[in-house]
Design a protein around this motif. Sequence first.
Motif, PDB file in Angstrom:
ATOM      1  N   THR A 195       0.858  -1.184   0.000  1.00 13.53           N
ATOM      2  CA  THR A 195       0.000   0.000   0.000  1.00 13.53           C
ATOM      3  C   THR A 195       0.897   1.238   0.000  1.00 13.53           C
ATOM      4  OG1 THR A 195      -0.170  -0.204   2.423  1.00 13.53           O
ATOM      5  CG2 THR A 195      -2.020  -1.020   1.107  1.00 13.53           C
ATOM      6  N   VAL A 196       0.624   2.142  -0.935  1.00 14.76           N
ATOM      7  CA  VAL A 196       1.434   3.345  -1.125  1.00 14.76           C
ATOM      8  C   VAL A 196       0.503   4.544  -1.234  1.00 14.76           C
ATOM      9  CG1 VAL A 196       3.107   4.511  -2.605  1.00 14.76           C
ATOM     10  CG2 VAL A 196       3.243   2.034  -2.310  1.00 14.76           C
ATOM     11  N   GLY A 197       0.779   5.571  -0.463  1.00 18.19           N
ATOM     12  CA  GLY A 197      -0.016   6.793  -0.526  1.00 18.19           C
ATOM     13  C   GLY A 197       0.844   7.988  -0.875  1.00 18.19           C
ATOM     14  N   GLY A 198       0.308   9.162  -0.567  1.00 16.87           N
ATOM     15  CA  GLY A 198       1.027  10.388  -0.844  1.00 16.87           C
ATOM     16  C   GLY A 198       0.090  11.467  -1.327  1.00 16.87           C
ATOM     17  N   ASP A 199       0.660  12.493  -1.953  1.00 17.48           N
ATOM     18  CA  ASP A 199      -0.140  13.650  -2.356  1.00 17.48           C
ATOM     19  C   ASP A 199      -0.772  13.481  -3.730  1.00 17.48           C
ATOM     20  OD1 ASP A 199       2.094  13.884  -3.921  1.00 17.48           O
ATOM     21  OD2 ASP A 199       2.757  15.796  -3.081  1.00 17.48           O
ATOM     22  N   ASN A 200      -0.807  12.232  -4.225  1.00 20.62           N
ATOM     23  CA  ASN A 200      -1.517  11.945  -5.466  1.00 20.62           C
ATOM     24  C   ASN A 200      -2.601  10.885  -5.284  1.00 20.62           C
ATOM     25  OD1 ASN A 200      -0.109  13.365  -7.922  1.00 20.62           O
ATOM     26  ND2 ASN A 200       1.551  12.677  -6.596  1.00 20.62           N
ATOM     27  N   GLY A 201      -2.875  10.515  -4.030  1.00 21.17           N
ATOM     28  CA  GLY A 201      -3.866   9.483  -3.762  1.00 21.17           C
ATOM     29  C   GLY A 201      -3.225   8.198  -3.282  1.00 21.17           C
ATOM     30  N   GLY A 202      -4.005   7.095  -3.308  1.00 25.09           N
ATOM     31  CA  GLY A 202      -3.527   5.821  -2.805  1.00 25.09           C
ATOM     32  C   GLY A 202      -3.386   4.788  -3.905  1.00 25.09           C
ATOM     33  N   TYR A 203      -2.347   3.962  -3.825  1.00 27.10           N
ATOM     34  CA  TYR A 203      -2.007   3.013  -4.874  1.00 27.10           C
ATOM     35  C   TYR A 203      -1.684   1.642  -4.280  1.00 27.10           C
ATOM     36  CZ  TYR A 203      -1.390   7.175  -7.790  1.00 27.10           C
ATOM     37  OH  TYR A 203      -1.591   8.355  -8.465  1.00 27.10           O
ATOM     38  N   ILE A 204      -1.790   0.620  -5.126  1.00 27.68           N
ATOM     39  CA  ILE A 204      -1.285  -0.703  -4.824  1.00 27.68           C
ATOM     40  C   ILE A 204      -0.101  -0.974  -5.751  1.00 27.68           C
ATOM     41  CG2 ILE A 204      -1.758  -3.178  -4.774  1.00 27.68           C
ATOM     42  CD1 ILE A 204      -3.286  -1.674  -2.639  1.00 27.68           C
ATOM     43  N   TYR A 205       1.023  -1.402  -5.163  1.00 29.97           N
ATOM     44  CA  TYR A 205       2.194  -1.808  -5.924  1.00 29.97           C
ATOM     45  C   TYR A 205       2.427  -3.305  -5.723  1.00 29.97           C
ATOM     46  CZ  TYR A 205       3.857   2.852  -7.272  1.00 29.97           C
ATOM     47  OH  TYR A 205       3.987   4.081  -7.846  1.00 29.97           O
ATOM     48  N   LYS A 206       3.155  -3.901  -6.643  1.00 31.79           N
ATOM     49  CA  LYS A 206       3.423  -5.335  -6.580  1.00 31.79           C
ATOM     50  C   LYS A 206       4.922  -5.600  -6.660  1.00 31.79           C
ATOM     51  CE  LYS A 206       2.051  -9.721  -8.797  1.00 31.79           C
ATOM     52  NZ  LYS A 206       1.254 -10.333  -9.903  1.00 31.79           N
TER      53      LYS A 206
END
Length: 354
Positions: free
Chosen positions: A327-338
């Motif tokens: 799980t990765v967030g930040g000032d561009n929203g939230g993402y899933i990385y693999k």
Amino acid sequence: MIKTRRPLALAAAFAVTLLIGGSTVTAAAPATEDRGAAPASDAGRGTPPVPVIRATEVAKVAPLDPPSVFGHATVLEGPAFGPNGHLYFVDFTAPAGKPKILEYDLRTRAVKPVYTDATSRFSSLQFSPADAKMYVTDFDNGKIDRLNPDGTGFTTVFSGPVDGRKMVPDDIAFDKAGDMYIADYQGSPWDPTGRVVRLSADGTDPTVVQGGLSAPNGISFTPDFSGLWVSEYSLGREDQFMLAPDGKSVVAGNVGMSANTGLRGFDSNTVDAAGNVYQVVIGAGKILVWNQDGDQIATIAIPQEPKPEPLVSNLVIKPGTTDGYITVGGDNGGYIYKFRSLAPGIPQSNGGGA
């Protein structure tokens, strides 16, 4: 028992300290190096660089959240696989009325809201082996809540103080019987009041398993469930505590491993079937990987472009596979990385937490 290997003298080495029967032994372990970098030497002998595993983006799964304790940023947490094989996670920074628990279908890439309310701030999510229900930690309100994978049946399992003090529950891990072990995110380096708290599967019998910690955050079992890996956020330290047979205390001859990288922000962690420990460093956009001997064996890197300073918070390895998800967030929203893990995941390959 953890053992050290021959010290490796690298330019940016971190210290590994073993506490065995009250004695302290310090050795050096390798720092993070990129694959292909020139190998460092140890008294004239070359040592291999620590490989870097590159994570790749899978999907954007959450919008940019409004200002919170993390500023104008989104922070996702607690990835865990449900009985249906879907990936569940929480949005730590979601405002009232917006999805706070979400479900991601790896096959269709569809994101589905599961639960929301006006007051909770969930910091981790995990499924209990006792009832296959979803358990979430409410960081702000000191509660452990339970609900069905479809979001129904919401129940508070525990909300009371422990030894007269309210919990700040961050990460959660389950033993084979469904008993809960919770990182109580309190304390600082100068006032270490953080704890590891155990609750029975039904939410009763609160017990302090370990105290004297500095903002404990990540918590994961060893593959044989004999010990816990616990990260101390504000120290940037990884500890291992061996448990008594009843799981309610740390054994007198415990082994504590501290891997001090010089970094802070040790967030959540997880363990694979080989006993390797994956530790998120939230402010550095990376995950450090140690084997059970305390040697750093890999670094998982999260690309920082086009999303600068990604808030890498948590990870899970799908049981029986080497498919790891972050799980990765930040000032561009939230993402899933693999990423590809070094060994397969196990049922508890997720320690949860903010």
